[in-house]
Design a protein around this motif. Structure first.
Motif, mmCIF file in Angstrom:
data_model
loop_
_atom_site.group_PDB
_atom_site.id
_atom_site.type_symbol
_atom_site.label_atom_id
_atom_site.label_comp_id
_atom_site.label_asym_id
_atom_site.label_seq_id
_atom_site.Cartn_x
_atom_site.Cartn_y
_atom_site.Cartn_z
ATOM 1 N N TYR B 53 0.854 -1.389 0.015
ATOM 2 C CA TYR B 53 -0.147 0.131 -0.064
ATOM 3 C C TYR B 53 0.812 1.375 0.158
ATOM 4 O O TYR B 53 2.031 1.235 0.620
ATOM 5 C CB TYR B 53 -0.911 -0.096 1.167
ATOM 6 N N LYS B 55 0.504 5.649 0.510
ATOM 7 C CA LYS B 55 -0.591 6.405 0.767
ATOM 8 C C LYS B 55 -1.203 7.259 -0.409
ATOM 9 O O LYS B 55 -0.396 7.589 -1.484
ATOM 10 C CB LYS B 55 0.143 7.209 1.818
ATOM 11 N N ASP B 57 -4.080 10.212 -1.653
ATOM 12 C CA ASP B 57 -4.777 11.745 -1.264
ATOM 13 C C ASP B 57 -6.227 11.531 -1.154
ATOM 14 O O ASP B 57 -7.031 11.175 -1.861
ATOM 15 C CB ASP B 57 -4.415 12.617 -2.562
ATOM 16 N N VAL B 217 -9.370 6.314 3.268
ATOM 17 C CA VAL B 217 -8.170 6.489 3.072
ATOM 18 C C VAL B 217 -7.294 7.479 4.313
ATOM 19 O O VAL B 217 -6.271 6.952 4.373
ATOM 20 C CB VAL B 217 -8.014 7.522 1.616
ATOM 21 N N GLU B 218 -7.989 8.137 4.981
ATOM 22 C CA GLU B 218 -7.510 8.626 6.172
ATOM 23 C C GLU B 218 -6.938 7.649 7.045
ATOM 24 O O GLU B 218 -6.035 7.436 7.487
ATOM 25 C CB GLU B 218 -8.345 9.408 6.849
ATOM 26 N N ASN B 221 -3.936 5.618 5.485
ATOM 27 C CA ASN B 221 -2.584 6.307 5.472
ATOM 28 C C ASN B 221 -2.526 6.102 7.017
ATOM 29 O O ASN B 221 -1.061 5.896 7.451
ATOM 30 C CB ASN B 221 -3.159 7.787 5.258
ATOM 31 N N HIS B 224 -0.918 2.793 7.414
ATOM 32 C CA HIS B 224 0.278 2.537 6.835
ATOM 33 C C HIS B 224 1.591 3.198 7.790
ATOM 34 O O HIS B 224 2.588 2.853 7.719
ATOM 35 C CB HIS B 224 0.334 3.268 5.508
ATOM 36 N N ASP B 225 0.995 4.437 8.255
ATOM 37 C CA ASP B 225 2.045 5.209 9.055
ATOM 38 C C ASP B 225 2.302 4.506 10.721
ATOM 39 O O ASP B 225 3.105 5.100 11.494
ATOM 40 C CB ASP B 225 1.637 6.599 9.359
#
Lengths: 263, 263
Positions: B53, B55, B57, B217-218, B221, B224-225
């Motif tokens: 994945y 990130k 927008d 997506v928020e 993301n 992912h972080d």
């Protein structure tokens, strides 16, 4: 005729429509199709339909599904009962389809009690194989509606596995009148007098999944043979002016709202 | 405390739990996990998680989703808004995932008004990428619950596209208190005084899908972080003894059934 009258007349109206399923289903699809500005699908490499299909044995599929329930629960079990066999018999694109991702369909999507994972999984399989209506064939769309109506009206669980984990005499049968997990499981729990955590409730749900996989394969086999005819016989959008089930009064009682007609 | 008292106390109980989301979510999962006999997934070739994945927008994703709604409707739009970008940025296994098959999620699954296609599509994406809980990580399961609770509580539609097809002043905002299409669309139609067929209702649903893609997506993301924390704060199975939502009395009124406790 107002909304309430429509719902009150639902049973007789549906009786009239028995045998006219293909016509009714065609009408429903025409209504939805009116929203569609383009018939072109975009095209990832597996987005060419239909996917190759070979006829499966409903009993074998249901047995696989029953066992798989105890690994990936209702939605994952229905999907994998078909996909695992087609991986062996066909190969791609089934080999690349990540069936186990759909474990989250359990409990009406991670326990939220929305659509039961069994029809949700069956709908996914039908539309994977036949493709979306925007790609040309309405049959996947129709089979989804058929499955949800059949599920709602069936005396569940229909299928009994060869080697049941729980004595079949302890699994009462109920009719959900809804494809929702909360309603389907709730009516069964009330009738059985058993909790969500009981072994009987779990085995009932495993058999509901197996029953749905059996029915799905019957429909897919008929579609493959060119003998498939839709049996769903209502469209909530066309008949009631809102997305929904066929039995408004079960939730709304005598106070069925009249949807706005301004557009 | 009986079932009804539980539901009546729901708001205050949930207020207490604000900020303790991770703990509550962990408890919910432990309950479901108790049903699981094995942690081993079977393994098609894309059944290795997490999928790669990068990130995305949120605004760009929501704009893609808004446009895609007019091609593949809510569920297909949410799925393809993420998958189409990851096909470009990552390639496989996204290239082989047949997003358009999920057009049938429209109208709460071919018009049946069950789960809105927007959260249904978001749940699919989260569990495709992160994988099912049986494969090791509970985060896909948690994000699904987060999305459904956020969807139920948000003043929808949240997202406004740059080039709206319908004047934003004509799109009223409503809170569904449910992830079900029938409830979400019905409350909006009542407030707006507009029909299912109206251009405003369609654009409202396109914006609801876009809002959900943005939120998804928020969350992805953050996952992912390594900063993702679950925010869902109830488990119907643990708290109420049945799969379901948080607000029993909205449908049951003062007559919330007590689920059987025998197991």
């Amino acid at each position: 005729m107002n909304q309430e009258e429509k719902c009150c007349k639902d049973v007789s109206r549906r009786s009239v429509l028995v045998g006219a399923g293909a016509l009714a289903a065609g009408t429903a699809l025409a209504h939805l199709g009116g929203m569609l500005p383009t018939a072109a699908a975009k095209g990832g490499k597996t987005e060419k339909w239909p996917w190759p299909y070979v006829k499966l044995d409903p009993v074998k599929t249901a047995e696989i599904c029953y066992d798989e329930w105890y690994r990936v629960f209702c939605g994952g079990a229905v999907i994998n009962s078909v996909v695992s066999q087609l991986r062996e018999k066909v190969g791609e694109p089934y080999t690349s389809f990540p069936s186990d991702s759909f474990t989250f369909l359990e409990g009406g999507q991670v326990g939220w009690g929305t659509i039961c994972g069994s029809p949700a999984g069956a709908n996914i399989v039908a539309n994977l194989i036949i493709g979306p209506r925007i790609a040309g064939s309405p049959d996947g769309h129709h089979i989804s509606a058929d499955i949800m109506q059949w599920y709602s009206e069936a005396n569940m669980p229909v299928f009994q596995p060869i080697n049941p984990r729980v004595d079949p005499a302890k699994i009462v049968k109920t009719t959900s009148q809804s494809p929702l997990c909360h309603i389907s499981v709730g009516k069964w729990m009330k009738e059985a007098g058993l909790s969500l955590k009981s072994a009987e409730r779990k085995d009932r749900c495993a058999r509901v999944a197996a029953s749905t996989a059996y029915r799905l394969v019957e429909l897919l086999n008929a579609w493959h043979d060119g003998t498939y005819e839709p049996t769903n016989n209502f469209s909530a959008a066309s008949d009631f002016g809102i997305t929904g089930q066929f039995n408004c009064m079960e939730c709304h009682g005598d106070d069925v709202p009249e949807p706005p007609t301004s557009s």
